[in-house]
Design a protein around this motif. Sequence first.
Motif, short mmCIF file in Angstrom:
data_model
loop_
_atom_site.label_atom_id
_atom_site.label_comp_id
_atom_site.label_asym_id
_atom_site.label_seq_id
_atom_site.Cartn_x
_atom_site.Cartn_y
_atom_site.Cartn_z
N ARG A 333 0.87 -1.39 -0.33
CA ARG A 333 -0.15 0.19 -0.07
C ARG A 333 1.52 1.46 0.19
O ARG A 333 0.16 1.63 -0.87
CB ARG A 333 -0.76 0.13 1.52
CG ARG A 333 -2.16 -0.98 1.18
CD ARG A 333 -2.83 -0.79 2.11
NE ARG A 333 -4.08 -1.91 2.67
CZ ARG A 333 -3.56 -3.43 2.95
NH1 ARG A 333 -2.41 -3.42 3.97
NH2 ARG A 333 -4.73 -3.85 3.00
N THR A 334 2.25 1.13 0.54
CA THR A 334 2.60 2.16 0.99
C THR A 334 3.94 2.33 0.59
O THR A 334 4.62 3.39 0.04
CB THR A 334 2.62 2.41 2.62
OG1 THR A 334 3.25 1.93 3.47
CG2 THR A 334 1.43 3.17 3.20
N ASP A 404 -2.49 -7.13 7.01
CA ASP A 404 -1.86 -5.92 7.43
C ASP A 404 -1.32 -6.18 8.81
O ASP A 404 -1.59 -6.01 10.20
CB ASP A 404 -2.94 -4.88 7.51
CG ASP A 404 -2.51 -3.80 7.73
OD1 ASP A 404 -1.54 -3.52 7.49
OD2 ASP A 404 -3.85 -2.73 7.29
N ARG A 408 2.94 1.10 7.78
CA ARG A 408 2.92 2.53 6.70
C ARG A 408 4.02 3.40 6.05
O ARG A 408 4.13 4.29 6.33
CB ARG A 408 1.93 3.09 7.56
CG ARG A 408 0.19 3.06 7.52
CD ARG A 408 -0.10 1.70 6.19
NE ARG A 408 -1.16 1.98 6.78
CZ ARG A 408 -1.42 0.78 7.72
NH1 ARG A 408 -1.01 -0.80 6.94
NH2 ARG A 408 -3.02 0.04 6.90
#
Length: 564
Positions: A333-334, A404, A408
Amino acid sequence: MTISELMFPPAFIMIFGAMLMPVVRESFRPVLMILVPLLTLLMIWNLDDGVLLTARFLGYEVELVEASNVRRLFATIFALMAMVGGFFAFRHAKVAELSAAMAYAAGAVGVSFAGDLITLFLFWEFMALFSTVVVWCGGTEEARRAGIRYGIMHLIGGIILKIGIEGVAVQTGSIAIQPLQLDSFATWMMLIGVLINAAAPPVSAWLSDAYPEASPTGSVFLSAFTTKTAVLALWLLFPGQQVLIWVGLYMIFYGIIYALMENDMRRILAYSIVNQVGFMVVGVGIGTEMALNGVAAHAFSHIIYKALLLMSAGAVMVQTGKRKCTDLGGLYRTMPVTAVCGIIGALAISAFPYTSGFISKSMISSGAAYEQYAFVWYCLVAASAGVFLHAGIKFPWFVFFQKDSGLRPKDPSWNMQAAMIFFAAACVLIGVFPQLLYTFLPFEATYEPYTADHLVTQLQLLLFAGLAFFVTLPLMKRTLTISLDIDFFYRRLGPVIWRSFESALKAGSTLLTNLLSAPARGIPAFLMRYHGPDGPLARSWPTGSMLLWVTAMLVVILLGARFL
């Protein structure tokens, strides 16, 4: 380039660059990391085939530079790796690491062009020295200890290799690098010395012990040079020796099994180095032109995609500070650039069509098929599925996907991203246009990788391997376990044996001291009894008594003279 124009080996350019690294301004170091390998590449590709530079050393005529297609190919990827790896590392690595890595790469280039066994050995040990420094630059206590073990193992390997070289020189009167037969103790010692550097089990644990303890940038350099120079040495010295087929197969499945059990992402990739080098060793053992072409091509491809995988792992480690698969997940995601580049590297190592691994690894398995090595071919095909399981799916899945982790982090610095993108593009470019690599192989490459049967077979294999991974995903999830390997004997059992030996030595020393000290204490007492102030030999004797003793002594002397 003529002999008169060549004044020094290409490796000396990189050695000079390594010496400059600590003294130039920090802002100039990235320029130096690019400029020095480029100058080396320029010199490499201006070398004509044959012996180009000789010198006298220890009474021998040593060949400092001998060029050929295979030597030039290996030296090219070593210089390219030094350039891209240095660009990846310069903002995060210590100056000592950058300098040592440049010297380490110089040793690999020196081995590539060594025309005799003495020159090969000198550059071989040069590599061992500076690769140990790279491990130490990890900066932790674990890195210090791993570096010591790494240095000791390579010292032992170097000694074994040197014994073999001396034996071959005495037996043949030559130190030339040429194909050897395993018909003497000396050649077997040379083979063992080279296989230690190739990380062949049972002496392969040094690789998975040391490489993951280096810095996130240092492990990228370590993945490229030591094992691949060993592959080149096997290519030049022992082509067609069938014992290497079985050694290579053992390396392949050893690496797969241990990688599947690992939780540390860099240890997964370290074990996969052993696995991939095993394919190359099998190719050397087959020894045909196609198989040897496959070895050279696969070594070239492997350095690129393995560096790419370790760059993506290193980027994750730099950004998160974590290295265990159980602590990671959801990073796509990041960190999209890192994730995409890592996936491309994973596909390349799995020999996915239109990646570099597909067009190189298939040459080795086809070489086995053409020589009617059916069992070997089946093993190589099965191993390809195993590679897809541990490096093609397990590494990217647990690091970038699965659960998850709540982390991040962003993609790393621009230089790290640029280096990863460059190698990812190289993996795809070589896979799509294989002739870009095939043109530079040592023998004429007539092999066509993109045939219908080969594509269908490989895609089916990868599909079912992927299906097996997700079906058995609960079993694949790792926990905080420790995998025992041969290094257990010198890392854990060795100190226990040494402490027991020390205790036995101390007990023996105490016993011996007690046995010797009792008589030693009695001698002064005896002397004091007879010669002390109150002893009989210290008193004044009457004249008559003295005459009596003198007479007795004369009688003894006369009797002794008479009968003796």
